[in-house]
Write an enzyme that holds these catalytic residues in place. Structure first.
Site, short mmCIF file in Angstrom:
data_model
loop_
_atom_site.label_atom_id
_atom_site.label_comp_id
_atom_site.label_asym_id
_atom_site.label_seq_id
_atom_site.Cartn_x
_atom_site.Cartn_y
_atom_site.Cartn_z
N ASN A 57 25.71 1.79 2.25
CA ASN A 57 26.33 2.64 2.76
C ASN A 57 25.38 3.84 2.69
OD1 ASN A 57 29.68 2.41 3.64
ND2 ASN A 57 29.55 1.27 2.13
N ASP B 119 20.55 8.40 -8.41
CA ASP B 119 22.13 9.06 -9.72
C ASP B 119 23.19 9.18 -9.10
OD1 ASP B 119 23.64 7.02 -11.42
OD2 ASP B 119 23.61 8.50 -12.90
N PHE C 16 32.23 6.25 1.67
CA PHE C 16 32.99 5.45 0.34
C PHE C 16 32.72 5.88 -1.39
CE2 PHE C 16 28.62 5.97 -2.50
CZ PHE C 16 28.17 6.12 -0.77
N HIS D 65 25.60 15.77 -0.99
CA HIS D 65 24.79 15.91 -2.12
C HIS D 65 23.44 14.50 -1.73
CE1 HIS D 65 27.52 13.39 -1.61
NE2 HIS D 65 27.44 12.05 -2.76
N ARG D 66 23.43 14.02 -1.72
CA ARG D 66 22.65 12.69 -1.36
C ARG D 66 21.69 13.17 -0.30
NH1 ARG D 66 24.62 8.70 -2.67
NH2 ARG D 66 25.94 8.47 -0.76
#
Ligand code: IMP
Length: 191
Positions: free
Chosen positions: A11, A68, A148, A176-177
């Site tokens: 994902n 992370d 996910f 965020h990512r």
């Protein structure tokens, strides 16, 4: 430019490929023949991201980046935070993590939370860090089936649909990512 994203989460690879477009060839851990579980023993997102990236660089000799992510829930004093992946113990399970989070939060009316991502990039012998934050609220129950992790219970700020009800492009634009990757892309575009 070929660069390894130090993850085995399909994902995430999909999300990052969608954000990076075709300028970069993103390869996964599997693609470089790394089947190891990467170490992440630190108590900060930054520590873990660099730990994972360094493991790949040292053992496989490729330029790479690792991320992370943690979910900070205000009513739980920032938990699960850096322990989000292992919140309900091993083996890791998104379902059990969500169940435990909803149980611990109970019917608390304070639902504010945020996802934080740190990306550690090791490139040509240098270290770089990129960050992204997505503010939102924890829903009372799961909604949606895309995405996910904690996506089905995370309602991004200003939206009426959970992360799990957004398509990849919509999620990338505000997640965020997605934000951390945008920073990474902006950086890579200037080298
Ligand atoms: P990791 O650092 O990417 O391994 O993520 C730690 C925990 O946060 C895992 O339980 C992931 O499933 C969860 N997580 C990471 N990114 C996301 C996301 O974009 N949405 C929902 N959960 C996520």
């Amino acid at each position: 430019m070929k660069i390894c994203f130090a993850t085995n989460n399909p994902n995430k690879i999909m999300e990052v490929k969608a954000a990076l477009g075709e300028r970069f060839e993103i390869v996964s851990l599997q693609d470089i023949g790394c089947l190891d579980e990467l170490p992440e023993t630190g108590d900060t997102l930054e520590h873990n991201a660099f730990q994972k990236a360094k493991y790949v660089k040292e053992n496989f000799g490729v330029d790479c980046f690792a991320d992370d992510t943690g979910l900070e829930v205000d009513a739980l004093e920032g938990e699960p935070g850096v322990f989000s992946g292992r919140y309900a113990g091993e083996p890791r399970s998104d379902e059990r993590n969500i169940d435990l989070l909803l149980k611990n939060l109970g019917d608390s009316s304070i639902r504010t939370a945020r996802f934080k991502t740190v990306i550690a990039l090791l490139l040509s012998g240098e270290e770089y860090k990129f960050e992204g934050v997505a503010e939102g609220e924890i829903l009372y129950e799961r909604t949606g089936s895309a995405g996910f992790g904690y996506d089905p219970i995370f309602l991004p700020k200003g939206y009426t649909r959970s992360f799990a009800e957004l398509n990849l492009i919509e999620k990338n634009a505000i997640s965020h990512r997605g934000k951390a990757v945008s920073e990474l892309v902006a950086f890579l575009s200037h080298i």
